[in-house]
Design an enzyme around this catalytic site. Structure first.
Site, PDB file in Angstrom:
ATOM      1  N   ARG B 117       0.874  -1.304  -0.006  1.00 21.91           N
ATOM      2  CA  ARG B 117      -0.193   0.080   0.197  1.00 21.91           C
ATOM      3  C   ARG B 117       0.850   1.477  -0.027  1.00 21.91           C
ATOM      4  O   ARG B 117       0.559   2.374   0.231  1.00 21.91           O
ATOM      5  CB  ARG B 117      -0.948  -0.031   1.213  1.00 21.91           C
ATOM      6  CG  ARG B 117      -2.148  -1.053   1.199  1.00 21.91           C
ATOM      7  CD  ARG B 117      -3.331  -0.791   2.020  1.00 21.91           C
ATOM      8  NE  ARG B 117      -3.826  -1.994   2.047  1.00 21.91           N
ATOM      9  CZ  ARG B 117      -3.694  -3.127   3.116  1.00 21.91           C
ATOM     10  NH1 ARG B 117      -2.673  -2.899   3.856  1.00 21.91           N
ATOM     11  NH2 ARG B 117      -4.434  -4.317   2.938  1.00 21.91           N
ATOM     12  N   LYS B 139       2.397  11.168 -11.582  1.00 20.60           N
ATOM     13  CA  LYS B 139       1.555  10.127 -12.288  1.00 20.60           C
ATOM     14  C   LYS B 139       2.270   8.897 -12.577  1.00 20.60           C
ATOM     15  O   LYS B 139       3.119   8.971 -13.279  1.00 20.60           O
ATOM     16  CB  LYS B 139       0.946  10.787 -13.683  1.00 20.60           C
ATOM     17  CG  LYS B 139      -0.182  11.736 -13.527  1.00 20.60           C
ATOM     18  CD  LYS B 139      -0.718  11.954 -14.894  1.00 20.60           C
ATOM     19  CE  LYS B 139      -1.737  13.127 -14.839  1.00 20.60           C
ATOM     20  NZ  LYS B 139      -2.211  13.514 -16.098  1.00 20.60           N
ATOM     21  N   GLU B 181       8.064  17.433 -26.176  1.00 11.30           N
ATOM     22  CA  GLU B 181       7.033  17.563 -24.746  1.00 11.30           C
ATOM     23  C   GLU B 181       7.641  18.935 -24.221  1.00 11.30           C
ATOM     24  O   GLU B 181       7.267  19.616 -23.507  1.00 11.30           O
ATOM     25  CB  GLU B 181       7.201  16.301 -23.698  1.00 11.30           C
ATOM     26  CG  GLU B 181       6.724  14.942 -23.976  1.00 11.30           C
ATOM     27  CD  GLU B 181       5.167  15.141 -23.600  1.00 11.30           C
ATOM     28  OE1 GLU B 181       4.613  15.987 -22.936  1.00 11.30           O
ATOM     29  OE2 GLU B 181       4.670  14.036 -23.686  1.00 11.30           O
ATOM     30  N   LYS B 223       6.176  22.460 -15.388  1.00  8.73           N
ATOM     31  CA  LYS B 223       5.404  21.424 -15.109  1.00  8.73           C
ATOM     32  C   LYS B 223       5.041  21.389 -13.500  1.00  8.73           C
ATOM     33  O   LYS B 223       4.098  21.096 -13.158  1.00  8.73           O
ATOM     34  CB  LYS B 223       5.816  19.999 -15.384  1.00  8.73           C
ATOM     35  CG  LYS B 223       4.836  18.863 -14.745  1.00  8.73           C
ATOM     36  CD  LYS B 223       5.322  17.618 -15.924  1.00  8.73           C
ATOM     37  CE  LYS B 223       4.137  16.503 -15.554  1.00  8.73           C
ATOM     38  NZ  LYS B 223       4.286  15.279 -16.281  1.00  8.73           N
ATOM     39  N   GLU B 233      -5.322  16.762 -11.010  1.00  4.23           N
ATOM     40  CA  GLU B 233      -5.762  17.091 -12.101  1.00  4.23           C
ATOM     41  C   GLU B 233      -7.269  17.070 -12.226  1.00  4.23           C
ATOM     42  O   GLU B 233      -7.889  16.527 -12.898  1.00  4.23           O
ATOM     43  CB  GLU B 233      -5.383  15.981 -13.407  1.00  4.23           C
ATOM     44  CG  GLU B 233      -5.638  16.515 -14.613  1.00  4.23           C
ATOM     45  CD  GLU B 233      -4.982  15.688 -15.644  1.00  4.23           C
ATOM     46  OE1 GLU B 233      -3.784  15.229 -15.647  1.00  4.23           O
ATOM     47  OE2 GLU B 233      -5.771  15.338 -16.716  1.00  4.23           O
ATOM     48  N   ARG B 237      -4.101  21.490 -14.588  1.00  8.76           N
ATOM     49  CA  ARG B 237      -3.141  20.267 -14.946  1.00  8.76           C
ATOM     50  C   ARG B 237      -3.409  19.593 -16.475  1.00  8.76           C
ATOM     51  O   ARG B 237      -2.439  19.142 -16.892  1.00  8.76           O
ATOM     52  CB  ARG B 237      -2.865  19.326 -13.783  1.00  8.76           C
ATOM     53  CG  ARG B 237      -2.154  18.387 -13.950  1.00  8.76           C
ATOM     54  CD  ARG B 237      -1.636  17.480 -13.154  1.00  8.76           C
ATOM     55  NE  ARG B 237      -0.727  16.431 -13.468  1.00  8.76           N
ATOM     56  CZ  ARG B 237       0.121  15.396 -12.572  1.00  8.76           C
ATOM     57  NH1 ARG B 237      -0.090  15.786 -11.241  1.00  8.76           N
ATOM     58  NH2 ARG B 237       0.850  14.825 -13.028  1.00  8.76           N
ATOM     59  N   ASN B 241      -2.026  18.174 -21.185  1.00  9.73           N
ATOM     60  CA  ASN B 241      -2.078  16.842 -22.160  1.00  9.73           C
ATOM     61  C   ASN B 241      -2.467  17.539 -23.516  1.00  9.73           C
ATOM     62  O   ASN B 241      -3.026  16.804 -24.410  1.00  9.73           O
ATOM     63  CB  ASN B 241      -3.193  16.389 -21.600  1.00  9.73           C
ATOM     64  CG  ASN B 241      -2.957  15.166 -20.376  1.00  9.73           C
ATOM     65  OD1 ASN B 241      -2.096  14.766 -20.277  1.00  9.73           O
ATOM     66  ND2 ASN B 241      -3.933  15.535 -19.378  1.00  9.73           N
ATOM     67  N   HIS B 248      -2.789   9.525 -27.901  1.00 11.07           N
ATOM     68  CA  HIS B 248      -2.929   8.185 -27.256  1.00 11.07           C
ATOM     69  C   HIS B 248      -3.736   7.597 -28.464  1.00 11.07           C
ATOM     70  O   HIS B 248      -3.352   6.040 -28.403  1.00 11.07           O
ATOM     71  CB  HIS B 248      -3.704   8.228 -26.027  1.00 11.07           C
ATOM     72  CG  HIS B 248      -3.035   8.876 -24.793  1.00 11.07           C
ATOM     73  ND1 HIS B 248      -3.686   9.263 -23.794  1.00 11.07           N
ATOM     74  CD2 HIS B 248      -1.709   9.201 -24.480  1.00 11.07           C
ATOM     75  CE1 HIS B 248      -2.691   9.716 -22.819  1.00 11.07           C
ATOM     76  NE2 HIS B 248      -1.499   9.529 -23.441  1.00 11.07           N
TER      77      HIS B 248
END
Lengths: 362, 362
Positions: B117, B139, B181, B223, B233, B237, B241, B248
Site C-alpha cells: 500500500r 502520475k 514535450e 510542470k 488534475e 493540470r 495533455n 494516445h
C-alpha cells in the site's frame, strides 16, 4: 438506522447500519456521475444484486460477477473489473459499488483506487466480517502467492451501507468468522465491550438482529476512532492487526480460502495471547477467558496441526509490520489493551508456536 | 547542478538537474531504509546500472531488469516487480529506484504506490522525455489493451535525479520525442520559452549540454508550477495533455511501442493546433510556426496515413478527459495559452482529422 461518521477530513464518509437498508434509497445520493459498476460474486449476486440495481434507476449500470472465495482475491480478478470498465467506457466520474464480503470489497476498492488513477466507490458489505472490518478504514488490495494483502492502496469509500438483514443468509461459519474480528475490538481497545460480548455471545450466535447491530456499531466506532487517528498505519492502527500476522501465515500455508480469514485470526489471536501470557503481560485467567469466548463463537483456538514453527516463522517474515528484518507483533497487556512490539525473545515465540501446535496434534 | 523544488506540502521533493549526477552521491540521502530495489530495462542496465549500484554501497540492493518498450508497460510487468520484492522480502521501508525512461518510471512508481500500500521511490530518468515529463508530477501507471495509462495511481517520488550526460547515449528518435514535450510547455504556458526553443533548436538537436539543461530546467519548472496548483488534475493540470488525446489514439491504433509517445504527441499537437485554427483561436501564421518547430525537431506533423477519422473518434472516446460522454480536448488560444474545452462542433473535429489524414496520404 444508525449512522456513524468516519472523520477523515475531506475524505470523511458515513457508515449506515440497520436492518433492511438495501431496500432504502441510500446508495443513490453517493453517486456523483451517471455511470455505475456493481462488483459482486456468484454467491451474492442471486441474493441482492437485483435490489441494488433497482435503487439505481436512471443511471447507466454495468456489473462484474466474480467467483466467490479468498483464492480469487488476485490481480487477475481486479483486471476483469478493469476490462469491464473499459469495455463499457466508464470515465473518471464513474462509481464502483462493492456488493459482497471482504474479498469483493478489497478488490473493488483497489480497482477504484487504480482505475484512471482513482474513482469513487461505495461499500455494501454483506458479511459480518466485512461490515465490522474491511468496509471501514480504506485498506484495499489483493493477495500475492507470497503474501496476503501485499498489493494494494489506501482508498476511502464515499459511504458504507451495512444492512444487518443480509446476515440472516450467512452460513454459520461465516458468522463466526465475523465475530472473531468483533472480539478483537474488545481485546485491543475496550474491556467493557469484551465483557458485553462474553454475556451476549449466545444472542450473537443465534443471529439476534439487535445484538448484531450493537456489536457492528461499536466495532465500526472503535475502528473509525483508530483509523481517524492514524489513517496510513504508522502507529496505533497496527493494533487492529491482533492475531493477523499469525493468521496470515495460516491462510498462506493452508492455501487462501481453506481457512476463513476470521478463523485464522482467531487461532492467531490465541497464539498472540499465549505469547503475551508467557511474557507475563496477560494472566492465565485472562488467557482462559480469551480461549473461552472464541470457543463460544465456534472458532478454532489452535493452529492447523500440520504446520510447524518454521513454517510460521518463514511466512511471518514477509509481514508488512516487519521492520529492518525484525518481526513485530501485536501483543496484549491485559484484556482491552494491546501494543506493537518486537521486544520478545525469539525462543519464547518458538515455544509458543510449538506448544499450541502440540495441543493441535492432541 | 541546478535543483528545483516541487512544492507539494508534505510530499514536496527536489529535482536535481546537471551533467554527471549519476557519479555523485545523490540517491543515497533519499533512502530511508536498508533495502533498495532498482528497476530498469535491458537497454539501460548495461549502460548505467553499475554506476547506480556503486552509489548504494552498504544497502541491500536487488534489481529487476524488464524488457524495453511501451508494449511492456503492463500489469504483468508490474507483477514481476512485486514478485522480486516479495521473493527478496522487501518490507515497507524499502525504496524502489526507477532507472530508465518514462515506461520504467511509470511502472516503478505504480509498483511503489501499490507494494504494501505504498513505499518510497526515486526517479533516475535516462531519456529526455522522462526528464522533462514523466519524472515530475507523480502520475504512475500502466496501459490496458483498451486504453493508455488507464490503470495507475498518483504517487510522488522522494527525489528525481536528471543526469543530462546520459542523453548523449540517446538514439536521435528518442531525443526528438523528448523535444516534443519540451515544445508543449512553450505552447501551453510560455510564449518566450517557445521563441527561445525556435532559436535554440539546432543546438538542442545537436545535443548541446547547456541548451538541453536549460530546456529541461524550464520544462520541469513549468510542470512543477502546474502540478503544485493542481496535483490530482481537476483543472489546469489537464493542459499538460496538449496533443495527448490524439496522440494516445495514434499509439493505441498503431500498437504501443510503434510510434514513440513523443512522436504521437507531436502529430497530436498539430491536430489540436489545426482544430484551434479552424475555430479561429490560432492564426495561420501561428499554425505554420508550430509545424515548423516540430519539423526542425525531426518530429512527425501528420498522423499515420492508414488511420481514419472514425478510428480516432472511437479511440478518443475512452480518454480520461471524457466527461459524461462529451469529448474534451486541450486546444490553443495562441502560442503560450491553452484551454480544455468540449466547446467545438463535432463536424469541425472530423474535418480536421480528415484534412490532416488526407495530407498524410499525400
Amino acid at each position: 438506522m444508525q449512522t456513524l461518521n468516519v472523520d477523515l477530513g475531506d475524505r470523511a464518509y458515513p457508515i449506515h447500519i440497520g436492518a433492511g437498508l438495501l431496500q432504502q434509497d441510500l446508495v443513490r445520493p453517493c453517486i456523483r456521475g451517471r455511470q455505475v459498476c456493481i462488483v459482486t460474486n456468484e454467491t451474492v449476486a442471486p441474493l441482492y444484486l437485483e435490489a441494488v440495481e433497482r435503487s439505481l434507476d436512471g443511471l447507466l449500470v454495468d456489473r462484474v460477477v466474480l467467483p466467490d472465495g479468498e483464492q480469487y482475491k488476485t490481480l487477475e480478478s481486479v483486471n476483469l473489473i478493469f476490462d469491464r470498465l473499459l469495455e463499457c467506457r466508464h470515465n473518471r466520474t464513474t462509481t464502483l459499488i462493492a456488493l459482497g464480503g471482504g474479498v469483493v470489497g478489497d478488490m473493488t476498492g483497489f480497482a477504484a483506487a487504480c482505475y484512471q488513477r482513482g474513482v469513487d466507490f461505495v461499500q455494501v458489505p454483506t458479511t459480518l466480517l466485512s461490515q465490522v472490518d474491511s468496509s471501514v478504514g480504506g485498506k484495499t488490495g489483493v493477495n500475492h502467492p507470497l503474501g496476503k494483502n501485499m498489493i494494494g492502496a489506501f482508498h476511502q469509500p464515499r459511504c458504507v451501507i451495512a444492512d444487518t438483514a443480509v446476515l440472516a443468509s450467512l452460513p454459520p461459519r461465516e458468522l463466526s468468522a465475523g465475530i472473531a474480528e468483533v472480539i478483537k475490538y474488545g481485546l485491543i481497545y475496550d474491556a467493557a465491550f469484551f465483557d458485553w460480548l462474553e454475556a451476549s455471545m449466545p444472542r450473537l450466535m443465534a443471529g439476534d438482529p439487535d445484538a448484531l447491530a450493537q456489536a457492528i456499531y461499536r466495532s465500526c466506532e472503535i475502528k473509525a476512532e483508530v483509523v481517524a487517528q492514524d489513517e496510513k498505519e504508522s502507529g496505533i492502527r497496527a493494533l487492529l492487526n491482533l492475531g493477523h500476522t499469525f493468521g496470515h501465515a495460516i491462510e498462506a500455508d493452508q492455501g487462501y480460502g481453506q481457512w476463513l480469514h476470521g478463523e485464522a485470526v482467531a487461532a492467531g489471536t490465541l497464539l498472540a495471547a499465549d505469547l503475551s501470557c508467557r511474557l507475563g503481560w496477560l494472566s492465565e485467567a485472562e488467557l482462559a477467558r480469551i480461549e473461552a469466548i472464541h470457543e463460544a463463537a465456534a472458532l478454532p483456538v489452535l493452529p492447523p496441526a500440520a504446520m510447524t514453527p518454521d513454517a510460521f516463522l518463514s511466512l511471518m517474515a514477509v509481514d508488512k509490520k516487519v521492520l529492518d528484518g525484525r518481526l513485530r507483533l501485536v501483543l496484549l497487556k491485559g484484556i482491552g489493551e494491546a501494543l506493537v512490539t518486537s521486544d520478545f525473545p525469539a525462543d519464547t515465540l518458538r515455544e509458543t508456536l510449538q506448544h499450541r501446535l502440540n495441543l493441535a496434534r492432541g
